[in-house]
Design a protein around this motif. Structure first.
Motif, PDB file in Angstrom:
ATOM      1  N   UNK A 152      -8.656  -2.333   5.428  1.00 60.11           N
ATOM      2  CA  UNK A 152      -8.804  -1.941   6.822  1.00 60.11           C
ATOM      3  C   UNK A 152      -9.877  -2.813   7.492  1.00 60.11           C
ATOM      4  N   UNK A 153     -10.962  -3.012   6.778  1.00 61.48           N
ATOM      5  CA  UNK A 153     -12.024  -3.862   7.321  1.00 61.48           C
ATOM      6  C   UNK A 153     -11.541  -5.303   7.489  1.00 61.48           C
ATOM      7  N   UNK A 154     -10.748  -5.727   6.520  1.00 57.79           N
ATOM      8  CA  UNK A 154     -10.166  -7.076   6.609  1.00 57.79           C
ATOM      9  C   UNK A 154      -9.326  -7.222   7.859  1.00 57.79           C
ATOM     10  N   UNK A 155      -8.553  -6.191   8.159  1.00 59.56           N
ATOM     11  CA  UNK A 155      -7.697  -6.231   9.343  1.00 59.56           C
ATOM     12  C   UNK A 155      -8.550  -6.251  10.606  1.00 59.56           C
ATOM     13  N   UNK A 156      -9.582  -5.406  10.622  1.00 58.89           N
ATOM     14  CA  UNK A 156     -10.482  -5.396  11.772  1.00 58.89           C
ATOM     15  C   UNK A 156     -11.066  -6.782  11.985  1.00 58.89           C
ATOM     16  N   UNK A 157     -11.396  -7.390  10.862  1.00 56.33           N
ATOM     17  CA  UNK A 157     -11.954  -8.727  10.917  1.00 56.33           C
ATOM     18  C   UNK A 157     -10.976  -9.691  11.583  1.00 56.33           C
ATOM     19  N   UNK A 158      -9.712  -9.585  11.205  1.00 55.63           N
ATOM     20  CA  UNK A 158      -8.683 -10.448  11.786  1.00 55.63           C
ATOM     21  C   UNK A 158      -8.611 -10.235  13.291  1.00 55.63           C
ATOM     22  N   UNK A 177       0.835  -1.201   0.000  1.00 54.19           N
ATOM     23  CA  UNK A 177       0.000   0.000   0.000  1.00 54.19           C
ATOM     24  C   UNK A 177       0.871   1.253   0.000  1.00 54.19           C
ATOM     25  N   UNK A 178       1.942   1.200   0.784  1.00 51.59           N
ATOM     26  CA  UNK A 178       2.882   2.330   0.798  1.00 51.59           C
ATOM     27  C   UNK A 178       3.458   2.559  -0.597  1.00 51.59           C
ATOM     28  N   UNK A 179       3.888   1.472  -1.222  1.00 53.09           N
ATOM     29  CA  UNK A 179       4.506   1.583  -2.546  1.00 53.09           C
ATOM     30  C   UNK A 179       3.504   2.153  -3.547  1.00 53.09           C
ATOM     31  N   UNK A 180       2.286   1.621  -3.478  1.00 52.80           N
ATOM     32  CA  UNK A 180       1.254   2.072  -4.401  1.00 52.80           C
ATOM     33  C   UNK A 180       0.932   3.554  -4.178  1.00 52.80           C
ATOM     34  N   UNK A 181       0.797   3.926  -2.904  1.00 54.99           N
ATOM     35  CA  UNK A 181       0.464   5.316  -2.606  1.00 54.99           C
ATOM     36  C   UNK A 181       1.520   6.263  -3.154  1.00 54.99           C
ATOM     37  N   UNK A 182       2.764   5.856  -2.944  1.00 57.81           N
ATOM     38  CA  UNK A 182       3.865   6.692  -3.409  1.00 57.81           C
ATOM     39  C   UNK A 182       3.866   6.796  -4.936  1.00 57.81           C
ATOM     40  N   UNK A 183       3.523   5.698  -5.593  1.00 59.10           N
ATOM     41  CA  UNK A 183       3.552   5.734  -7.057  1.00 59.10           C
ATOM     42  C   UNK A 183       2.397   6.570  -7.604  1.00 59.10           C
ATOM     43  N   UNK A 205      -5.663   9.156   5.618  1.00 61.30           N
ATOM     44  CA  UNK A 205      -5.751  10.606   5.866  1.00 61.30           C
ATOM     45  C   UNK A 205      -4.712  11.370   5.057  1.00 61.30           C
ATOM     46  N   UNK A 206      -3.469  10.873   5.125  1.00 68.73           N
ATOM     47  CA  UNK A 206      -2.376  11.560   4.429  1.00 68.73           C
ATOM     48  C   UNK A 206      -2.633  11.623   2.933  1.00 68.73           C
ATOM     49  N   UNK A 207      -3.131  10.534   2.378  1.00 67.89           N
ATOM     50  CA  UNK A 207      -3.390  10.521   0.930  1.00 67.89           C
ATOM     51  C   UNK A 207      -4.483  11.529   0.591  1.00 67.89           C
ATOM     52  N   UNK A 208      -5.520  11.529   1.432  1.00 67.30           N
ATOM     53  CA  UNK A 208      -6.610  12.460   1.156  1.00 67.30           C
ATOM     54  C   UNK A 208      -6.117  13.912   1.192  1.00 67.30           C
ATOM     55  N   UNK A 209      -5.273  14.194   2.183  1.00 65.87           N
ATOM     56  CA  UNK A 209      -4.715  15.548   2.277  1.00 65.87           C
ATOM     57  C   UNK A 209      -3.874  15.877   1.057  1.00 65.87           C
ATOM     58  N   UNK A 267      -1.694   2.323  10.913  1.00 63.97           N
ATOM     59  CA  UNK A 267      -0.898   2.887   9.820  1.00 63.97           C
ATOM     60  C   UNK A 267      -1.792   3.190   8.620  1.00 63.97           C
ATOM     61  N   UNK A 268      -2.700   2.277   8.303  1.00 66.19           N
ATOM     62  CA  UNK A 268      -3.546   2.487   7.130  1.00 66.19           C
ATOM     63  C   UNK A 268      -4.501   3.662   7.356  1.00 66.19           C
ATOM     64  N   UNK A 269      -5.032   3.759   8.573  1.00 64.72           N
ATOM     65  CA  UNK A 269      -5.911   4.900   8.858  1.00 64.72           C
ATOM     66  C   UNK A 269      -5.178   6.213   8.629  1.00 64.72           C
ATOM     67  N   UNK A 270      -3.969   6.271   9.178  1.00 64.03           N
ATOM     68  CA  UNK A 270      -3.181   7.502   9.026  1.00 64.03           C
ATOM     69  C   UNK A 270      -2.838   7.762   7.571  1.00 64.03           C
ATOM     70  N   UNK A 271      -2.455   6.672   6.893  1.00 63.93           N
ATOM     71  CA  UNK A 271      -2.069   6.818   5.495  1.00 63.93           C
ATOM     72  C   UNK A 271      -3.242   7.310   4.655  1.00 63.93           C
TER      73      UNK A 271
END
Lengths: 228, 186, 186
Positions: free
Chosen positions: A203-209, A54-60, A165-169, A159-163
């Motif tokens: 994120x939902x998947x993680x919550x599920x876990x 996700x980090x790599x994708x966001x950066x790209x 937010x960061x992407x949206x900003x 991390x994903x929640x923060x990310x």
């Protein structure tokens, strides 16, 4: 997880680098979402890798997105690990080809011509009981609880929640830039919105876990950690 | 009788791996003589039905790999020749690294390997020993049983072994390319 | 590989006398070829630590007679060695589960026990028999001498026998389940 990632890259005949990883991120995330129903120990190792993708994708998608040095380290690390994994799975091909094909046999047990009985003073009723109990006590329980992985999963959720937010900003800040390249503006925005939706799914998947683990020992550990 | 002959007789009689050190102690000769005699023995066994296997400092004798089918007919106990994908990955790391910690195996595979390591250890294909450099962790190594199933006399006989071990890990990608060029199947 | 090499490998592998007739049948070659190959093998072994021994029509490989003192010394040393922790562990499982298979011992210990079982057997502490339920594998029992050395008439007299025996049984069930789940890959 590496096997999945590697096959996605190889399907496209790519080399392993951040570009190819960004390209396969969505397929990978889709797959992880499908995994949801499986047991949490399996999915957690997939999600740890998903976070880095996700980090790599966001950066790209958003070159202006600032990554912390730790995040950059994670990305570099994933590439390195994937290359190692690729190397050893290739070498594993040799093992597959050779194993059991041309066996070198050790000699059979030599027959005893003479009968001997040589005990040891340490063999007593009591010592044998102690030995057998110790040995039985070391047999691992059937389930390996992936404690560490679950802790990581919880922090990845943050991390994903923060990310997100960061992407949206960044997206808002860069809106002018997008408007400047009118041709691909809509396309880009659609891609990024789609990607954000994907993040939400993960994120939902993680919550599920985490919820899955609710009735197990692991979550007790998590609460303890939170209390401190 | 010379040291080479003595070594051969001992290996034959024991039918189990013996260390170079043990030969030196038991025969009362220096390490150099043991090593030289082993080299000669290896050479002399070249055209015979028996081969000398080497692993770290241990030596053992076995039947020539070319005679595998013949000897297998004489073997009563069932042989398990199956390896799962997880086992293949794990064995590949342990063989080509010739001794590796669990954390590195997990790092390369991206998953927890404890179950696979235990299963391989039960099959006698790998063994774990305390790491001489850090006594809080274990090093997993190939066993003679594993070399035997692979039909090799030492790990150096593995295809691409030198290629892999002479280069630095960070060049893994180049290596993978190199292997592809050499016609190694994926 | 030629007949001479095949014969050598078979003799080495089996470690017991084999008749000329048996070689001819097993290798599917004529008696003349067997005889000629045996002559060549005898010749080739002349300067080695191993010799070809012949009694009537039975052939076996043995250590050179000049080395008999050395081999005797080796034997004594082996027998006088203290039992290892692995041996004591293995022995305790065999005592608490009279008639246990190697696969269950391996499963409980998490390692392969072949060499350990061999060592226990050489010292007369355990005996192995073909498993009546599966003739491709062996089961292991304590010898009578061992029980009397420990001052018991049967294994049931061991402390907490039922408790420990039940615990071993439940491991046997887990092993059976894992085998079912994973096919042969354990």
């Amino acid at each position: 997880p590496f096997h999945l990632l590697l096959s996605l890259i190889e399907e496209r005949k790519f080399f392993i680098n951040d570009l190819s990883l960004a390209q396969v991120t969505e397929d990978y995330l889709n797959y992880v979402n499908k995994l949801e129903k499986q047991d949490s120990s399996e999915i957690s190792s997939f999600i740890v890798i998903a976070a880095t993708l996700i980090l790599i994708k966001s950066k790209s998608l958003l070159p202006n997105l600032d990554l912390t040095s730790e995040e950059e380290g994670d990305i570099h690390n994933l590439e390195e690990r994937l290359k190692l994994y690729e190397l050893y799975t290739k070498l594993g091909g040799h093992i597959k080809d050779m194993f059991g094909e041309k066996i070198i046999f050790a000699p059979l047990e030599r027959k005893n011509d003479f009968l001997v009985f040589l005990p040891d003073n340490r063999i007593t009723k009591e010592s044998m009981m102690t030995f057998v109990r110790d040995t039985l006590g070391r047999v691992p329980k059937k389930v390996f609880l992936p404690e560490v992985e679950v802790k990581k999963v919880i922090s990845i959720e943050e991390m994903i929640s923060k990310l997100t937010e960061r992407i949206e900003k960044t997206l808002q800040m860069n809106f002018k830039e997008f408007a400047g390249t009118a041709k691909t503006k809509e396309e880009k925005i659609v891609v990024i919105i789609g990607f954000l939706a994907m993040l939400e799914l993960v994120r939902q998947g993680i919550l599920h876990v985490v919820q899955e683990g609710n009735f197990k020992d692991i979550i007790i550990k998590k609460q303890e950690a939170d209390a401190i | 009788m010379n040291t080479e002959q003595k070594i051969e007789a001992i290996l034959f009689f024991k039918g189990e791996p013996i260390s170079r050190k043990k030969f030196s102690e038991f025969l009362g000769v220096g390490q150099t003589e043991v090593n030289e005699s082993l080299e000669k023995l290896k050479e002399n066994l070249k055209s015979r039905g028996i081969v000398l296997q080497e692993k770290e400092n241990d030596i053992t004798l076995g039947t020539a790999s070319e005679l595998s089918d013949l000897i297998e007919k004489l073997q009563k106990e069932e042989l398990n020749k199956e390896l799962s994908k997880a086992s293949l990955e794990t064995l590949s790391i342990i063989l080509y690294k010739n001794g590796v910690s669990r954390s590195l195996i997990d790092y390369i595979r991206g998953v927890n390997s404890s179950f696979t390591l235990r299963a391989l250890s039960i099959r006698g294909l790998i063994e774990k020993n305390i790491d001489p450099e850090d006594n809080r962790r274990y090093i997993y190594r190939p066993t003679f049983e594993l070399l035997s199933f692979m039909g090799i006399k030492s790990v150096e006989e593995l295809p691409d072994y030198n290629l892999v071990n002479n280069s630095i890990e960070s060049n893994a990608q180049n290596l993978a390319e190199e292997l592809k060029k050499n016609g190694t199947d994926i």
